[in-house]
Design a protein around this motif. Structure first.
Motif, mmCIF file in Angstrom:
data_model
loop_
_atom_site.group_PDB
_atom_site.id
_atom_site.type_symbol
_atom_site.label_atom_id
_atom_site.label_comp_id
_atom_site.label_asym_id
_atom_site.label_seq_id
_atom_site.Cartn_x
_atom_site.Cartn_y
_atom_site.Cartn_z
ATOM 1 N N UNK A 77 123.974 63.112 114.026
ATOM 2 C CA UNK A 77 124.959 64.196 113.880
ATOM 3 C C UNK A 77 126.076 63.788 112.917
ATOM 4 N N UNK A 78 126.575 62.586 113.070
ATOM 5 C CA UNK A 78 127.640 62.122 112.184
ATOM 6 C C UNK A 78 127.157 61.988 110.748
ATOM 7 N N UNK A 79 125.938 61.541 110.592
ATOM 8 C CA UNK A 79 125.385 61.396 109.247
ATOM 9 C C UNK A 79 125.210 62.751 108.577
ATOM 10 N N UNK A 80 124.721 63.728 109.344
ATOM 11 C CA UNK A 80 124.534 65.077 108.794
ATOM 12 C C UNK A 80 125.871 65.693 108.409
ATOM 13 N N UNK A 81 126.852 65.484 109.279
ATOM 14 C CA UNK A 81 128.172 66.038 108.981
ATOM 15 C C UNK A 81 128.793 65.382 107.752
ATOM 16 N N UNK A 82 128.428 64.154 107.496
ATOM 17 C CA UNK A 82 128.989 63.451 106.335
ATOM 18 C C UNK A 82 128.319 63.854 105.024
ATOM 19 N N UNK A 83 127.222 64.571 105.114
ATOM 20 C CA UNK A 83 126.541 65.011 103.888
ATOM 21 C C UNK A 83 127.365 66.106 103.219
ATOM 22 N N UNK A 84 127.825 65.942 101.966
ATOM 23 C CA UNK A 84 128.618 66.983 101.289
ATOM 24 C C UNK A 84 127.767 68.214 100.983
ATOM 25 N N UNK A 85 128.448 69.356 100.919
ATOM 26 C CA UNK A 85 127.738 70.590 100.584
ATOM 27 C C UNK A 85 127.183 70.505 99.180
ATOM 28 N N UNK A 237 125.066 76.229 97.650
ATOM 29 C CA UNK A 237 123.613 76.397 97.720
ATOM 30 C C UNK A 237 123.144 76.025 99.129
ATOM 31 N N UNK A 238 122.771 77.011 99.899
ATOM 32 C CA UNK A 238 122.384 76.805 101.302
ATOM 33 C C UNK A 238 121.116 75.956 101.409
ATOM 34 N N UNK A 239 120.114 76.248 100.604
ATOM 35 C CA UNK A 239 118.839 75.553 100.702
ATOM 36 C C UNK A 239 118.984 74.074 100.350
ATOM 37 N N UNK A 240 119.675 73.790 99.264
ATOM 38 C CA UNK A 240 119.854 72.394 98.867
ATOM 39 C C UNK A 240 120.673 71.615 99.897
ATOM 40 N N UNK A 241 121.650 72.292 100.465
ATOM 41 C CA UNK A 241 122.475 71.623 101.479
ATOM 42 C C UNK A 241 121.654 71.280 102.708
ATOM 43 N N UNK A 247 117.121 65.280 104.919
ATOM 44 C CA UNK A 247 116.758 63.975 104.362
ATOM 45 C C UNK A 247 117.656 62.874 104.920
ATOM 46 N N UNK A 248 118.945 63.181 105.027
ATOM 47 C CA UNK A 248 119.876 62.194 105.580
ATOM 48 C C UNK A 248 119.549 61.896 107.036
ATOM 49 N N UNK A 249 119.195 62.936 107.793
ATOM 50 C CA UNK A 249 118.858 62.742 109.206
ATOM 51 C C UNK A 249 117.581 61.915 109.364
ATOM 52 N N UNK A 250 116.614 62.140 108.475
ATOM 53 C CA UNK A 250 115.357 61.392 108.570
ATOM 54 C C UNK A 250 115.531 59.927 108.204
ATOM 55 N N UNK A 251 116.555 59.612 107.419
ATOM 56 C CA UNK A 251 116.799 58.235 107.009
ATOM 57 C C UNK A 251 117.636 57.448 108.008
ATOM 58 N N UNK A 252 118.067 58.095 109.062
ATOM 59 C CA UNK A 252 118.886 57.419 110.064
ATOM 60 C C UNK A 252 117.977 56.556 110.944
ATOM 61 N N UNK A 253 118.245 55.271 111.021
ATOM 62 C CA UNK A 253 117.489 54.371 111.896
ATOM 63 C C UNK A 253 117.896 54.605 113.347
#
Length: 722
Positions: A77-85, A237-241, A247-253
Motif C-alpha cells: 500500500x505504501x509503495x503504491x501510494x508513493x508511485x507518482x501520477x 493518464x489513468x491507464x498509465x498510472x 508494476x510497483x506492487x508486483x516488485x514489492x518483496x
C-alpha cells in the motif's frame, strides 16, 4: 511316531515364527519411540503467555520462516501510494504556444520590412520634386496593423503596451530576446505544465529572463509573452498510472520472518507489532505444536517400518539371533545419542557436526550383520541427523549434515572390504577421511559465502577426527558385541580357527584321525558354501569343531582306531549306536563349556540331523526283526542353516570317499550324488534354506574339490607294451 514328530516340528516352527514377529515388532517400536522423543524438541517449540506492552523476560527467536501478510500488504500500500501520477504531455499544445510567440516576433519583423520598403518607394517617387515625404507610422498605427495580422489568441492576451515595447526594441536585441524566450519555453513546456504548477512554470520563465543579459526594457514584454505562452499541456493518464502502480506492487518483496530471526530482545517492550509477530509464528498458540509432532510421527512410522522389514528379512534367512537383534538396537541408540549430544553445542560458526563419529555405526553393522543392513541404517541415520541438527527450528532440515553423514557412512561400508582382518578397519578409515574432506570442500565451493582459511582448516580437522574416532570406537566395541552379546564376526571366527585354541589342541592330540577328518570337511564345506553365497568362513570353523564330541570316547570312532581291534565288535549294536549318537551332543556340551558362539554349537548339534545309523540298525535288525528305528536315529535337530546343511553333506561325503580304495572320478561323483539324494529323501535338509538349484551347485563343487584332493590317488589305465 513320525506324524507326531512332524506335528511337534510344525508347532516349534510356529512358535519360533511368532517369537520372531513379536521380537521384530517390539524392536521396531522401541527404536521408533526412542527416535521420536530424542528428536521431538527439534520440531516442538516453547510457547509463551505474554501480554501486550509487557517486558520480555528472554530473547525470543522465530521457530519458523513465514510471511507476515499484514506487513506485506502495508508495504504494498505504501509503495503504491508513493508511485507518482502519470501524465501525457501534449506536444501539439507546446508547439502551438511556441508558434504564437514566434508569430509575434515574425509579425513585428514583417511590419518593419514593409515599412522600410514603403519608405524606399516613396523616396524614388519624390526624387527630383518638391512633394512632401509620407510621414512614418506611429507606434499605435503599428499596433493597429499588428492586430490585423496576428492570431486572435495573441490579440486577446497581449495588451498594446507590450506590443509597443517590442516594436520599439532594436531588431538585434529583439532577436536575442526571441531566442531566449523560445528556448526556455521549449524546456518548460516539454517538461509538462499542469494546472497546479502553471505559476511555478511562469516563475521559471521569469527568472531566466530576469537574470539574462538583455535590455531592461525588453525583459518586461518578454515576461508578458511568457505568461501568455505558458498554459496547461500535461494531463493525467489513468491507464498509465494504474499500470505503474501495479508494476510497483508486483516488485514489492514479501515481508518474511526468517527462522531464527530475533523477534524481541530480552527486556524489550512487547508492542502491538511484536505481539502480532509472536502470534503469527505460533509462539502464543500451543495448539500449533501438534502439527510438527504429527509430521515427525509420520516420519518415525516410515523409519520404523523400514527397520521392521529389514529385521524380517534377516529372520527369514535365519540371521536374526538375539545377540544380533540387541546389537542393531544398541548401535542405533548409540549413533543417534552421539548425534544428539553433539547437536547441543553451537554449530553456527564451525559446523561442529563434522566431528560426529557417524561411521562407527556403519562399521559395526557391516561387521556384525551384513552390508545391506549397514547401508539401510546409514540412510536412516542420515535422515534423522537432518532433523537433529536443524537448530531446533521446526520445519527445517540440515541438508549439509544429511549429505555429510550419508557419504561418510557409505565410505565406511565401501572401503571395509576385508572384514576378516582388524587392520582393514584402519585402512578403511583412510577412505572415510578422504570422503569426509571431499564432502566438506563440496559445501565450501557450493556456498556463496566467503570462507576463511582457518575455518576451512578447522572443519577439515573435524572430518579427520570423526574418522579417527569411528575407528577407535569400532575396534573398542567389537569385543563387547562378540563376548557379551555373543555376536559372531569373521574376526572372531579367525581367532577360533587358530590351532592353538584349547579345544582344537585337544582334538589334535587326543583324536588325530578326527582332526584330519575335520580339516578335510572344513576345506570341502568352505568351498561349497562360497559357491552358493553362504558364509564359507563359518562353515570352515564350524567343521573344525563339529566332531569335538568324539574326544570323549575317541576309540569308538574308526578314524581314531590305531589297532585292528574295533570295540564295537564286543558290544551290543544298541550300545554302539548310543555311543555314536551321543558325540554331537557331547561336543555341544564342551563347546558351551568353553563359551564358543552359538552358531558353532548349532553346527555341532545339527550336523547329523535325525539321520539313521544304518550300519548298527541293520546289524541289530539281523538279530531282532522288530527293532525300533528311533533308537538308531540322531535326535536332531535337523540343519537349520545353509552352513549346517552343507557340513551335514560334506561330513558324510568325506568319510565315504576316504573309505574308497580307488577313489576315481566316477566313484566320487556317484558317492556325492548318492549322499545328497539320501539326505534329501530322508528329510534331513527340509529345515535348511538350501534350494534344489543350490544343491546342484554344491554337488558340482564338492566333486571338483574332492577330485583335486584325491587326484594323486586316482589310477589311470596303462598302455600295454607292444
Amino acid at each position: 511316531m513320525k506324524k507326531k514328530v512332524r506335528r511337534n516340528n510344525k508347532l516349534e516352527e510356529f512358535i519360533k515364527k511368532k517369537k520372531y514377529v513379536i521380537s521384530i515388532s517390539l524392536s521396531a517400536v522401541l527404536l521408533g519411540v526412542f527416535f521420536f522423543f530424542i528428536t521431538l524438541n527439534n520440531v516442538h517449540t516453547d510457547t509463551y503467555d505474554m501480554e501486550r506492552f509487557s517486558m520480555a523476560n528472554e530473547t525470543i527467536r522465530s521457530p519458523v520462516t513465514i510471511e507476515n501478510e499484514q506487513e506485506t500488504e502495508k508495504k504494498v500500500r505504501e509503495t503504491v501510494q508513493a508511485v507518482p501520477d502519470r501524465y501525457n504531455i501534449s506536444t501539439e499544445i507546446s508547439e502551438e504556444r511556441i508558434n504564437y510567440v514566434e508569430e509575434v516576433f515574425d509579425a513585428i519583423a514583417t511590419l518593419e520590412t514593409e515599412e522600410i520598403s514603403e519608405s524606399n518607394e516613396d523616396e524614388k517617387t519624390n526624387e527630383g520634386s518638391n512633394t512632401d515625404k509620407i510621414a512614418p507610422l506611429s507606434n499605435q498605427e503599428k499596433v493597429n496593423r499588428l492586430t490585423q495580422i496576428l492570431s486572435e489568441p495573441i490579440i486577446k492576451s497581449l495588451d498594446n503596451e507590450t506590443l509597443i515595447q517590442l516594436i520599439m526594441t532594436p531588431k538585434n536585441e529583439r532577436e536575442a530576446g526571441k531566442g531566449l524566450i523560445v528556448e526556455n519555453l521549449e524546456i518548460v513546456l516539454n517538461n509538462g505544465v499542469r494546472t497546479e504548477n502553471i505559476q511555478s512554470a511562469i516563475s521559471e520563465i521569469e527568472q531566466s529572463i530576469k537574470y539574462a543579459s538583455l535590455n531592461e526594457d525588453l525583459k518586461e514584454p518578454l515576461m508578458e509573452l511568457g505568461k501568455f505562452a505558458i498554459v496547461e499541456n500535461s494531463f493525467f493518464d489513468v491507464e498509465k498510472t494504474q499500470e505503474a502502480r501495479k508494476e510497483a506492487a508486483s516488485n514489492v518483496d514479501p515481508v518474511v520472518i526468517r527462522a531464527g530471526e530475533v523477534i524481541v530482545q530480552e527486556g524489550q517492550t512487547i508492542t502491538n507489532e511484536i505481539y502480532e509477530e509472536l502470534n503469527l509464528v505460533g509462539l502464543l498458540d500451543g495448539q500449533r505444536n501438534f502439527f510438527p509432532a504429527i509430521g515427525l510421527s509420520l516420519l518415525i512410522i516410515l523409519i520404523s517400518s523400514t527397520i521392521g522389514y529389514e529385521l524380517y528379512l534377516l529372520a527369514r534367512e535365519n540371521m536374526l539371533e538375539k545377540g544380533k537383534l540387541i546389537s542393531i538396537i544398541g548401535i542405533s541408540i548409540l549413533v543417534i545419542t552421539l548425534l544428539k549430544l553433539v547437536s547441543l553445542f553451537p554449530i553456527s560458526e564451525n559446523q561442529i557436526f563434522y566431528i560426529v563419529p557417524i561411521a562407527t555405526g556403519a562399521f559395526l553393522l557391516k561387521l556384525l550383520i551384513n552390508e545391506r543392513v549397514a547401508i539401510i541404517f546409514a540412510a536412516l541415520f542420515s535422515i534423522l541427523s537432518g532433523i537433529i541438527f536443524n537448530g531446533e527450528i521446526p520445519g527445517s532440515l540440515n541438508v549439509e549434515a544429511t549429505i555429510y553423514f550419508f557419504f561418510s557412512q557409505l565410505a565406511a561400508i565401501t572401503f571395509l572390504t576385508n572384514v576378516k582382518d582388524r587392520t582393514s578397519i584402519l585402512k578403511s578409515g583412510i577412505g572415510v577421511i578422504i570422503v569426509n574432506l571431499i564432502t566438506i570442500l563440496l559445501f565450501v565451493f557450493l556456498s556463496f559465502e566467503k570462507y576463511d582459511l582457518i575455518d576451512l582448516l578447522i572443519q577439515s580437522i573435524f572430518g579427520i577426527v570423526s574418522a579417527f574416532l569411528s575407528i577407535v570406537l569400532t575396534i573398542g566395541l567389537i569385543p563387547f558385541f562378540e563376548s557379551v552379546l555373543g555376536v559372531l564376526t569373521d574376526m572372531k571366527l579367525l581367532q577360533l580357527s587358530n590351532p592353538n585354541q584349547p579345544l582344537l589342541k585337544k582334538l589334535l592330540t587326543e583324536t588325530p584321525g578326527t582332526y584330519h577328518h575335520s580339516v578335510m570337511v572344513a576345506n570341502i564345506s568352505e568351498t561349497a558354501c562360497e559357491a552358493v553365497g553362504a558364509n564359507g568362513l563359518l562353515a570352515r570353523v564350524g567343521a573344525y569343531y563339529h566332531d569335538i564330541g568324539k574326544t570323549v570316547r575317541p576309540q569308538y570312532f574308526i578314524e581314531n582306531q590305531m589297532s585292528n581291534r574295533n570295540p564295537h565288535d564286543f558290544i551290543d549294536p544298541q550300545e554302539s549306536a548310543k555311543i555314536i549318537i551321543s558325540h554331537p551332543y557331547d561336543g555341544a556340551k564342551q563347546l558351551r563349556k568353553y563359551k564358543l558362539p552359538k552358531e558353532i554349537i548349532d553346527i555341532a548339534e545339527q550336523h547329523h540331523g535325525t539321520s539313521l545309523l544304518k550300519f548298527f540298525y541293520y546289524k541289530e535288525k539281523e538279530k531282532n526283526g522288530k527293532v525300533d528305528e528311533t533308537i538308531f536315529r540322531y535326535p536332531g535337530p535337523k540343519p537349520q542353516t545353509k552352513e549346517a546343511g552343507i557340513i551335514c553333506i560334506c561330513d558324510s561325503v568325506e568319510a565315504a570317499v576316504r573309505s574308497l580304495n580307488e577313489p576315481t572320478e566316477d566313484k566320487i561323483e556317484e558317492i556325492v550324488a548318492s549322499i545328497i539324494n539320501d539326505r534329501m529323501t530322508d528329510g534331513q535338509l527340509d529345515e535348511s534354506p538350501l534350494t534344489l538349484k543350490e544343491l546342484k551347485i554344491i554337488n558340482r563343487t564338492i566333486c571338483g574339490t574332492l577330485k583335486g584332493i584325491f587326484h594323486s590317488r586316482i589310477q589311470y589305465p596303462m598302455k600295454e607294451a607292444k
